[in-house]
Design a protein around this motif. Structure first.
Motif, PDB file in Angstrom:
ATOM      1  N   LEU A   1       7.549 111.820  -9.964  1.00 62.07           N
ATOM      2  CA  LEU A   1       8.465 112.957 -10.041  1.00 62.07           C
ATOM      3  C   LEU A   1       8.062 114.049  -9.057  1.00 62.07           C
ATOM      4  O   LEU A   1       8.911 114.661  -8.407  1.00 62.07           O
ATOM      5  CB  LEU A   1       8.517 113.507 -11.470  1.00 62.07           C
ATOM      6  CG  LEU A   1       9.559 114.585 -11.724  1.00 62.07           C
ATOM      7  CD1 LEU A   1      10.963 114.065 -11.448  1.00 62.07           C
ATOM      8  CD2 LEU A   1       9.453 115.088 -13.149  1.00 62.07           C
TER       9      LEU A   1
ATOM     10  N   ILE B   1       9.188 113.019  -5.682  1.00 59.35           N
ATOM     11  CA  ILE B   1      10.641 113.167  -5.566  1.00 59.35           C
ATOM     12  C   ILE B   1      10.988 114.619  -5.269  1.00 59.35           C
ATOM     13  O   ILE B   1      11.815 114.903  -4.395  1.00 59.35           O
ATOM     14  CB  ILE B   1      11.349 112.684  -6.851  1.00 59.35           C
ATOM     15  CG1 ILE B   1      11.129 111.189  -7.039  1.00 59.35           C
ATOM     16  CG2 ILE B   1      12.832 113.013  -6.812  1.00 59.35           C
ATOM     17  CD1 ILE B   1      11.462 110.679  -8.435  1.00 59.35           C
ATOM     18  N   LYS B   2      10.362 115.539  -5.979  1.00 56.60           N
ATOM     19  CA  LYS B   2      10.629 116.962  -5.744  1.00 56.60           C
ATOM     20  C   LYS B   2      10.300 117.358  -4.314  1.00 56.60           C
ATOM     21  O   LYS B   2      11.015 118.144  -3.698  1.00 56.60           O
ATOM     22  CB  LYS B   2       9.817 117.827  -6.712  1.00 56.60           C
ATOM     23  CG  LYS B   2      10.323 117.780  -8.133  1.00 56.60           C
ATOM     24  CD  LYS B   2       9.448 118.623  -9.036  1.00 56.60           C
ATOM     25  CE  LYS B   2       9.887 118.559 -10.467  1.00 56.60           C
ATOM     26  NZ  LYS B   2       9.020 119.351 -11.351  1.00 56.60           N
TER      27      LYS B   2
ATOM     28  N   CYS C   1      12.964 116.199  -1.830  1.00 59.03           N
ATOM     29  CA  CYS C   1      14.275 116.748  -2.137  1.00 59.03           C
ATOM     30  C   CYS C   1      14.382 118.197  -1.648  1.00 59.03           C
ATOM     31  O   CYS C   1      13.456 118.977  -1.810  1.00 59.03           O
ATOM     32  CB  CYS C   1      14.422 116.672  -3.654  1.00 59.03           C
ATOM     33  SG  CYS C   1      15.973 117.160  -4.327  1.00 59.03           S
TER      34      CYS C   1
ATOM     35  N   PHE D   1      17.115 121.320  -9.807  1.00 61.67           N
ATOM     36  CA  PHE D   1      16.615 119.963  -9.632  1.00 61.67           C
ATOM     37  C   PHE D   1      16.852 119.138 -10.899  1.00 61.67           C
ATOM     38  O   PHE D   1      17.396 118.039 -10.839  1.00 61.67           O
ATOM     39  CB  PHE D   1      15.126 119.974  -9.286  1.00 61.67           C
ATOM     40  CG  PHE D   1      14.525 118.597  -9.242  1.00 61.67           C
ATOM     41  CD1 PHE D   1      14.702 117.796  -8.127  1.00 61.67           C
ATOM     42  CD2 PHE D   1      13.820 118.105 -10.322  1.00 61.67           C
ATOM     43  CE1 PHE D   1      14.181 116.512  -8.096  1.00 61.67           C
ATOM     44  CE2 PHE D   1      13.287 116.829 -10.295  1.00 61.67           C
ATOM     45  CZ  PHE D   1      13.467 116.029  -9.180  1.00 61.67           C
ATOM     46  N   ARG D   2      16.452 119.680 -12.055  1.00 62.74           N
ATOM     47  CA  ARG D   2      16.627 118.943 -13.314  1.00 62.74           C
ATOM     48  C   ARG D   2      18.096 118.645 -13.597  1.00 62.74           C
ATOM     49  O   ARG D   2      18.440 117.556 -14.059  1.00 62.74           O
ATOM     50  CB  ARG D   2      16.022 119.718 -14.483  1.00 62.74           C
ATOM     51  CG  ARG D   2      14.545 119.524 -14.646  1.00 62.74           C
ATOM     52  CD  ARG D   2      14.044 120.080 -15.983  1.00 62.74           C
ATOM     53  NE  ARG D   2      14.318 121.494 -16.186  1.00 62.74           N
ATOM     54  CZ  ARG D   2      13.546 122.485 -15.743  1.00 62.74           C
ATOM     55  NH1 ARG D   2      12.452 122.213 -15.076  1.00 62.74           N
ATOM     56  NH2 ARG D   2      13.864 123.737 -15.988  1.00 62.74           N
TER      57      ARG D   2
ATOM     58  N   CYS E   1      20.534 118.172 -11.535  1.00 62.93           N
ATOM     59  CA  CYS E   1      21.060 117.122 -10.654  1.00 62.93           C
ATOM     60  C   CYS E   1      20.347 115.792 -10.871  1.00 62.93           C
ATOM     61  O   CYS E   1      20.984 114.732 -10.854  1.00 62.93           O
ATOM     62  CB  CYS E   1      20.934 117.557  -9.195  1.00 62.93           C
ATOM     63  SG  CYS E   1      21.947 118.994  -8.794  1.00 62.93           S
ATOM     64  N   TYR E   2      19.050 115.831 -11.082  1.00 65.79           N
ATOM     65  CA  TYR E   2      18.249 114.612 -11.240  1.00 65.79           C
ATOM     66  C   TYR E   2      18.635 113.841 -12.498  1.00 65.79           C
ATOM     67  O   TYR E   2      18.586 112.620 -12.526  1.00 65.79           O
ATOM     68  CB  TYR E   2      16.765 114.972 -11.264  1.00 65.79           C
ATOM     69  CG  TYR E   2      15.830 113.799 -11.336  1.00 65.79           C
ATOM     70  CD1 TYR E   2      15.661 112.957 -10.251  1.00 65.79           C
ATOM     71  CD2 TYR E   2      15.108 113.536 -12.494  1.00 65.79           C
ATOM     72  CE1 TYR E   2      14.783 111.869 -10.316  1.00 65.79           C
ATOM     73  CE2 TYR E   2      14.237 112.463 -12.569  1.00 65.79           C
ATOM     74  CZ  TYR E   2      14.077 111.636 -11.476  1.00 65.79           C
ATOM     75  OH  TYR E   2      13.235 110.561 -11.538  1.00 65.79           O
ATOM     76  N   ARG E   3      19.071 114.537 -13.530  1.00 64.62           N
ATOM     77  CA  ARG E   3      19.385 113.875 -14.799  1.00 64.62           C
ATOM     78  C   ARG E   3      20.576 112.936 -14.694  1.00 64.62           C
ATOM     79  O   ARG E   3      20.772 112.078 -15.540  1.00 64.62           O
ATOM     80  CB  ARG E   3      19.612 114.892 -15.906  1.00 64.62           C
ATOM     81  CG  ARG E   3      20.893 115.683 -15.770  1.00 64.62           C
ATOM     82  CD  ARG E   3      21.016 116.700 -16.915  1.00 64.62           C
ATOM     83  NE  ARG E   3      22.157 117.552 -16.718  1.00 64.62           N
ATOM     84  CZ  ARG E   3      23.355 117.327 -17.248  1.00 64.62           C
ATOM     85  NH1 ARG E   3      23.546 116.291 -18.034  1.00 64.62           N
ATOM     86  NH2 ARG E   3      24.355 118.141 -17.009  1.00 64.62           N
TER      87      ARG E   3
ATOM     88  N   LYS F   1      15.878 105.249 -11.415  1.00 67.13           N
ATOM     89  CA  LYS F   1      14.708 106.110 -11.282  1.00 67.13           C
ATOM     90  C   LYS F   1      13.434 105.281 -11.187  1.00 67.13           C
ATOM     91  O   LYS F   1      12.500 105.650 -10.498  1.00 67.13           O
ATOM     92  CB  LYS F   1      14.603 107.076 -12.472  1.00 67.13           C
ATOM     93  CG  LYS F   1      15.653 108.159 -12.468  1.00 67.13           C
ATOM     94  CD  LYS F   1      15.534 109.020 -13.709  1.00 67.13           C
ATOM     95  CE  LYS F   1      16.653 110.030 -13.796  1.00 67.13           C
ATOM     96  NZ  LYS F   1      16.630 110.796 -15.046  1.00 67.13           N
TER      97      LYS F   1
ATOM     98  N   LEU G   1      15.328 108.691  -4.155  1.00 65.56           N
ATOM     99  CA  LEU G   1      15.708 109.509  -5.313  1.00 65.56           C
ATOM    100  C   LEU G   1      15.905 110.972  -4.919  1.00 65.56           C
ATOM    101  O   LEU G   1      16.790 111.646  -5.452  1.00 65.56           O
ATOM    102  CB  LEU G   1      14.658 109.378  -6.414  1.00 65.56           C
ATOM    103  CG  LEU G   1      14.651 108.016  -7.114  1.00 65.56           C
ATOM    104  CD1 LEU G   1      13.380 107.833  -7.921  1.00 65.56           C
ATOM    105  CD2 LEU G   1      15.871 107.859  -7.996  1.00 65.56           C
TER     106      LEU G   1
ATOM    107  N   THR H   1      19.405 112.910  -5.406  1.00 67.17           N
ATOM    108  CA  THR H   1      19.455 114.182  -6.134  1.00 67.17           C
ATOM    109  C   THR H   1      20.149 115.246  -5.290  1.00 67.17           C
ATOM    110  O   THR H   1      21.002 115.993  -5.788  1.00 67.17           O
ATOM    111  CB  THR H   1      18.033 114.639  -6.518  1.00 67.17           C
ATOM    112  OG1 THR H   1      17.427 113.619  -7.314  1.00 67.17           O
ATOM    113  CG2 THR H   1      18.058 115.938  -7.303  1.00 67.17           C
TER     114      THR H   1
END
Length: 95
Positions: free
Chosen positions: A42, A45-46, A49, A58-59, A61-63, A70, A78, A82
């Motif tokens: 994770l 990924i951040k 992004c 972020f949360r 869109c990522y969800r 994932k 990812l 996102t």
């Protein structure tokens, strides 16, 4: 340790993302190696992004990414996905 979408990462490398308290939690068993791998991925990924520095955005869109994706996709893929959800939301809002 093996992380899907990344490959093999040493435990020490994965623990670099943790605070002192987090490293202590891994040592005591409060955080499992599987959980550590998820946190490491994770974090990658951040970083991949554009919106990774904005936790709420972020949360949100990522969800939308399905859980099986994932697991299998790389952090770069990812991160791009996102960002695309973020752009899609913005385009729809502006339309």
């Amino acid at each position: 340790m093996k992380i899907k979408g990344i490959g093999t990462v040493s435990k020490e490398k994965a623990m670099e993302i943790l605070t002192r308290e987090g490293r202590d939690a891994v040592a005591s068993g409060d955080i499992t190696l599987e959980e550590l791998g998820e946190m490491y991925k994770l974090e990658k990924i951040k970083k991949a992004c554009r919106i990774g520095n904005n936790p709420e955005t972020f949360r949100a869109c990522y969800r939308w990414i399905p859980d099986d994706m994932k697991e299998d996709l790389t952090p770069d893929q990812l991160g791009r996905l996102t960002d695309q959800f973020y752009e899609c939301y913005g385009a729809g809002k502006n339309a």
